[in-house]
Design a protein around this motif. Structure first.
Motif, PDB file in Angstrom:
ATOM      1  N   LYS A   1       0.814  -1.208   0.000  1.00 15.80           N
ATOM      2  CA  LYS A   1       0.000   0.000   0.000  1.00 15.80           C
ATOM      3  C   LYS A   1       0.853   1.266   0.000  1.00 15.80           C
ATOM      4  N   LYS A   2       2.077   1.167  -0.424  1.00 18.48           N
ATOM      5  CA  LYS A   2       2.944   2.339  -0.501  1.00 18.48           C
ATOM      6  C   LYS A   2       3.610   2.376  -1.868  1.00 18.48           C
ATOM      7  N   GLU A  21       0.997  -9.062   6.558  1.00 18.62           N
ATOM      8  CA  GLU A  21      -0.388  -9.518   6.447  1.00 18.62           C
ATOM      9  C   GLU A  21      -1.303  -8.302   6.520  1.00 18.62           C
ATOM     10  N   ILE A  22      -2.468  -8.448   5.951  1.00 14.20           N
ATOM     11  CA  ILE A  22      -3.493  -7.413   6.056  1.00 14.20           C
ATOM     12  C   ILE A  22      -4.414  -7.814   7.208  1.00 14.20           C
ATOM     13  N   CYS A  23      -4.579  -6.918   8.154  1.00 14.73           N
ATOM     14  CA  CYS A  23      -5.439  -7.195   9.300  1.00 14.73           C
ATOM     15  C   CYS A  23      -6.873  -7.387   8.818  1.00 14.73           C
ATOM     16  N   SER A  29      -1.674  -2.854   7.133  1.00 12.54           N
ATOM     17  CA  SER A  29      -0.587  -3.777   6.833  1.00 12.54           C
ATOM     18  C   SER A  29       0.219  -3.979   8.105  1.00 12.54           C
ATOM     19  N   ILE A  30       0.323  -5.235   8.545  1.00 14.15           N
ATOM     20  CA  ILE A  30       0.971  -5.552   9.809  1.00 14.15           C
ATOM     21  C   ILE A  30       2.014  -6.647   9.557  1.00 14.15           C
ATOM     22  N   GLU A  34       3.849  -9.655  14.205  1.00 16.09           N
ATOM     23  CA  GLU A  34       3.144  -8.789  15.155  1.00 16.09           C
ATOM     24  C   GLU A  34       1.626  -8.885  15.053  1.00 16.09           C
ATOM     25  N   MET A  35       1.121  -9.707  14.147  1.00 14.86           N
ATOM     26  CA  MET A  35      -0.319  -9.753  13.896  1.00 14.86           C
ATOM     27  C   MET A  35      -1.097 -10.183  15.134  1.00 14.86           C
TER      28      MET A  35
END
Length: 120
Positions: A1-2, A21-23, A29-30, A34-35
């Motif tokens: 996303k950047k 991963e996408i939460c 975006s994580i 750390e998800m």
């Protein structure tokens, strides 16, 4: 996303697919590592002092703007009380009287701000 340079796109995409991963709750975006912590800290269910259940990330906004037990000040006496008690308190508090320093009449506290225009 950047935005990234086109020459780095393939390497970047491989890195992202492997590590990011996408939460499922907030679409941020994580990092995969750390998800679990992100979901527990941001999207875990908590109970406010008013007994309403919500996501942890929404609690501060709820407590500040919509919780019926949030602290507010009486406009007449500056006493802090719970929002759900404010209306009843202000009806009583604003109905008290204080003498006007200019005309000497007893004036309702809720009318003290407007009284100088009609005083005398």
């Amino acid at each position: 996303k950047k935005d990234i340079p086109a020459v780095n796109f393939i390497i970047h995409e491989i890195h992202c697919r492997r590590n990011i991963e996408i939460c499922p709750y907030c679409s941020d975006s994580i990092p995969k590592s750390e998800m679990k912590n992100h979901i527990e800290s941001e999207h875990g269910q908590v109970t406010c002092k008013c007994r309403m259940k919500m996501e942890n990330s929404l609690l501060k906004d709820h407590e500040a703007s919509s919780c019926p037990l949030r602290p507010v000040l009486c406009q007449f006496c500056d006493i802090q009380l719970a929002f759900n008690k404010l209306q009843e308190h202000e009806l009583y508090c604003g109905a008290r009287t204080e003498p006007c320093g200019r005309c000497g009449r007893n004036i309702l506290v809720r009318e003290l701000k407007e009284h100088p225009r009609v005083c005398g």
